[in-house]
Design a protein around this motif. Structure first.
Motif, PDB file in Angstrom:
ATOM      1  N   GLU A 178       0.823  -1.210   0.000  1.00  0.00           N
ATOM      2  CA  GLU A 178       0.000   0.000   0.000  1.00  0.00           C
ATOM      3  C   GLU A 178       0.855   1.258   0.000  1.00  0.00           C
ATOM      4  O   GLU A 178       0.479   2.279  -0.557  1.00  0.00           O
ATOM      5  N   LYS A 179       2.009   1.160   0.637  1.00  0.00           N
ATOM      6  CA  LYS A 179       2.920   2.309   0.606  1.00  0.00           C
ATOM      7  C   LYS A 179       3.420   2.517  -0.819  1.00  0.00           C
ATOM      8  O   LYS A 179       3.459   3.632  -1.312  1.00  0.00           O
ATOM      9  N   GLU A 180       3.798   1.416  -1.454  1.00  0.00           N
ATOM     10  CA  GLU A 180       4.330   1.507  -2.820  1.00  0.00           C
ATOM     11  C   GLU A 180       3.277   2.024  -3.793  1.00  0.00           C
ATOM     12  O   GLU A 180       3.563   2.810  -4.673  1.00  0.00           O
ATOM     13  N   MET A 181       2.038   1.554  -3.619  1.00  0.00           N
ATOM     14  CA  MET A 181       0.972   1.945  -4.537  1.00  0.00           C
ATOM     15  C   MET A 181       0.525   3.382  -4.295  1.00  0.00           C
ATOM     16  O   MET A 181      -0.129   3.975  -5.143  1.00  0.00           O
ATOM     17  N   GLY A 182       0.827   3.917  -3.119  1.00  0.00           N
ATOM     18  CA  GLY A 182       0.392   5.277  -2.802  1.00  0.00           C
ATOM     19  C   GLY A 182      -0.957   5.303  -2.121  1.00  0.00           C
ATOM     20  O   GLY A 182      -1.470   6.363  -1.792  1.00  0.00           O
ATOM     21  N   THR A 183      -1.570   4.133  -1.918  1.00  0.00           N
ATOM     22  CA  THR A 183      -2.882   4.124  -1.277  1.00  0.00           C
ATOM     23  C   THR A 183      -2.775   4.410   0.216  1.00  0.00           C
ATOM     24  O   THR A 183      -3.711   4.917   0.819  1.00  0.00           O
ATOM     25  N   GLU A 185      -1.075   6.671   1.633  1.00  0.00           N
ATOM     26  CA  GLU A 185      -1.177   8.117   1.800  1.00  0.00           C
ATOM     27  C   GLU A 185      -2.643   8.522   1.928  1.00  0.00           C
ATOM     28  O   GLU A 185      -3.011   9.284   2.812  1.00  0.00           O
TER      29      GLU A 185
ATOM     30  N   ARG B  86      -1.087   9.479  -7.480  1.00  0.00           N
ATOM     31  CA  ARG B  86      -1.050   8.071  -7.882  1.00  0.00           C
ATOM     32  C   ARG B  86      -2.425   7.423  -7.812  1.00  0.00           C
ATOM     33  O   ARG B  86      -2.556   6.209  -7.857  1.00  0.00           O
ATOM     34  N   SER B  88      -4.521   6.261  -5.939  1.00  0.00           N
ATOM     35  CA  SER B  88      -4.984   5.566  -4.735  1.00  0.00           C
ATOM     36  C   SER B  88      -6.177   4.655  -4.928  1.00  0.00           C
ATOM     37  O   SER B  88      -7.033   4.580  -4.066  1.00  0.00           O
ATOM     38  N   TYR B  90      -7.554   0.677  -5.691  1.00  0.00           N
ATOM     39  CA  TYR B  90      -7.055  -0.694  -5.575  1.00  0.00           C
ATOM     40  C   TYR B  90      -7.340  -1.432  -6.878  1.00  0.00           C
ATOM     41  O   TYR B  90      -8.495  -1.606  -7.261  1.00  0.00           O
ATOM     42  N   TYR B 102     -14.138   3.287   0.192  1.00  0.00           N
ATOM     43  CA  TYR B 102     -13.864   4.618   0.740  1.00  0.00           C
ATOM     44  C   TYR B 102     -15.081   5.183   1.441  1.00  0.00           C
ATOM     45  O   TYR B 102     -14.957   5.870   2.459  1.00  0.00           O
TER      46      TYR B 102
END
Lengths: 348, 246
Positions: A178-183, A185, B86, B88, B90, B102
């Motif tokens: 999730e850190k790598e994907m930016g999610t 954040e 990016r 965010s 999935y 969300y």
């Protein structure tokens, strides 16, 4: 609570949609258990033993028939003394028992496989000294595991290993992804509490681990014939505690690692290797040099291995393992506190 | 336009000796599209993180949606939406599952959420793709979906961090139509961007250079002030003064 449930749901979808990884996670325990249980074995199983007889006495006959009747030894007959070396060298026999004229008995072993020969030696000695009114020179008693079954040693080790592998590694990679994907954040900007994100990630892996636990226990009990002498609730309680510990260990690593690659490396090198080497799974703790012995005290698997062996093989209850249990519990709480703190710190 | 929704004064963030954001002060009004511009390393992201409650200011005060950025970070988080560069989303969840996730995170009740999901899908004309995995969508769609996801809980302000990176001009144009439609409904948009043509779409723009806000006005006023043909020239004039390099 609503947020937590939608998050758990999301984590489950991640796992269920990645069928390949899920299969690996479910099959690894089976493969490892069978591999360690059968293939990698230092136990006595079908050892061929020949004898050299210089003088027949009733004692000698009784010893020979004891060897003949033992299910784990294949008796391969009487040979001449000058053939001993050739027989051992050719691999036809792993051990030769010599009955001397003076009533002394010697065991000659093929020590090319040192650990196997050591256990074969003690096993044969044990057979020969069985039922003797006065045990002769070497008197070795092996309790709990007279056959020196390696499964007794490996199964607890495998349980320790698999949970580190699945709980720590999988949780860790899933947080770091999730850190790598930016999610991550976006999750941090959302009102969901970091603790909940973390807990939600643990839930599905906890479930998978419980399935794995059942698989390993069933396999080792019914296929590897590992006894479960202790009571089941104690055993399960101990395992669940260790699973939780592994999960929190994964979380702690995930707060340190920024990429999945680093996470994998930390889990493999910093956690798995010392675990295998220093937990007593492969090498007896008693033989370790003093410095390494000190290090083993901080390795959770060491305490887990000790405790689970006590429960499964020696049949102790919770009172017998309270020390190991409380050490593991303290480690879990400390690791959890540390990872939650690290997790919150990221917000500056 | 006196209804301020973001109000910041003397906001500063220091990392050791390095002053990333240097006493910035500005107001953002309800319902406007506020462009937050600056070169890389000018301090935009750091400033935005402080507004979103992700980072604690070294000095200065501010309110976002009526809540104090120092002490009420959690309340701010409930009332803002955030879309990162990016996206965010999935990839292994479907369009619908992403929106629902969300919505759930923002604590929306089941009924309210399912109505909102339908509404958003309709607006995006995504109804027949609601069960598609996000990984199978083209980039432009992902971008629109990410924006919708950021507004699922009907926040008062949406923060967009370089939302249009890597997409073609037509898609960018469509995306800005979406932003404008949302702003027209009264949602405040706070957007950072690198594209100077996009700056023209904003109601007001702030230009950050070396951690300070060097200019703040509507695009037409800025062009006049700097005697420039377009925003690109305004940007060059200001950015040339920058001391910092990346």
């Amino acid at each position: 609570m609503n947020a937590f449930i939608s998050f758990v749901k999301k984590e489950c979808i991640h796992i269920l949609r990645d069928v390949r990884t899920m299969m690996i996670v479910l099959l690894i325990p089976v493969i490892l258990t069978l591999l360690f249980g059968f293939a990698i074995s230092t136990e006595i199983n079908d050892i061929s033993v020949a004898v050299v007889v210089n003088k027949y006495t009733p004692d000698v006959r009784r010893d020979i028939s004891a060897l003949e009747q033992n299910p784990y030894i294949s008796y391969s007959g009487i040979i001449e003394e000058h053939d001993i070396d050739a027989v051992l060298r050719s691999g036809k026999c792993a051990a030769v028992v010599m009955f001397g004229r003076d009533g002394k008995r010697n065991v000659v072993l093929d020590a090319s496989n040192s650990s196997l020969s050591a256990s074969a030696g003690s096993y044969i000695t044990a057979i020969l000294n069985n039922d003797k009114p006065m045990p002769l020179p070497i008197a070795t008693y092996m309790r709990h595991n007279p056959q020196l079954k390696s499964a007794y040693n490996f199964v607890p080790g495998i349980i320790g290993l698999i949970f580190i592998l699945i709980c720590a590694l999988m949780t860790c990679v899933s947080v770091v992804r999730e850190k790598e994907m930016g999610t991550m954040e976006t999750l941090l900007v959302s009102p969901i509490r970091p603790v909940l994100v973390v807990l939600a990630k643990m839930v599905p892996y906890l479930c998978i681990s419980l399935v794995n636990l059942a698989t390993i226990l069933l396999l080792s009990h019914y296929v590897l014939e590992m006894p479960i002498h202790g009571n089941l609730p104690t055993l399960l309680g101990l395992c669940v505690l260790y699973i939780l510990l592994s999960l929190t260990l994964g979380l702690l690593v995930s707060t340190l690692a920024q990429t999945q690659m680093v996470a994998l490396l930390i889990c493999a090198m910093v956690m798995m290797m010392p675990m295998m080497m220093l937990s007593g799974m492969l090498f007896p703790l008693e033989n370790l040099p003093p410095v390494l012995k000190q290090i083993t005290y901080v390795i959770p698997a060491r305490w887990f291995n000790e405790a689970i062996r006590k429960v499964m093989v020696e049949g102790m209850g919770i009172t017998g393992i309270w020390k190991e249990f409380s050490i593991l519990l303290a480690m879990t709480i400390a690791l959890f506190a540390a990872s939650i703190k690290k997790f919150n710190d990221r917000l500056e | 336009m006196a209804d301020t929704i973001i109000s910041v004064s003397g906001l500063t963030k220091q990392f050791g000796a390095f002053v990333a954001v240097d006493h910035i002060s500005f107001d953002v009004y309800r319902g406007e599209i506020f462009g937050f511009l600056g070169a890389n390393g000018a301090g935009k992201t750091t400033a935005m993180r402080m507004l979103c409650g992700l980072s604690y200011p070294t000095a200065g005060t501010g309110t976002v949606a009526g809540f104090d950025i120092r002490s009420q970070g959690e309340l701010i988080k409930r009332n803002i939406g955030y879309m990162s560069q990016r996206f965010s989303l999935y990839d292994d969840l479907t369009v619908k599952e992403n929106i629902e996730l969300y919505g759930g995170i923002y604590g929306m009740a089941h009924k309210e959420l399912s109505e909102r999901v339908d509404e958003l899908l309709q607006r995006l004309q995504f109804i027949e793709h609601k069960d598609d995995l996000v990984s199978s969508l083209p980039l432009g769609w992902k971008q629109k979906l990410a924006f919708m996801v950021a507004t699922v809980h009907s926040p008062e302000i949406v923060f967009l961090d370089e939302p249009t990176g890597g997409v073609d001009p037509i898609t960018r144009r469509q995306f800005w139509d979406l932003i404008k439609a949302t702003a027209a409904e009264g949602t405040t948009i706070f957007v950072t961007t690198h594209y100077m043509d996009e700056a023209e779409f904003c109601d007001r723009i702030s230009m950050m250079v070396d951690g300070k806000i060097r200019a703040l006005d509507s695009p037409s006023n800025l062009r006049q002030q700097f005697n420039a043909q377009n925003m690109e020239q305004v940007f060059y004039r200001l950015a040339r003064e920058a001391q910092r390099t990346e």
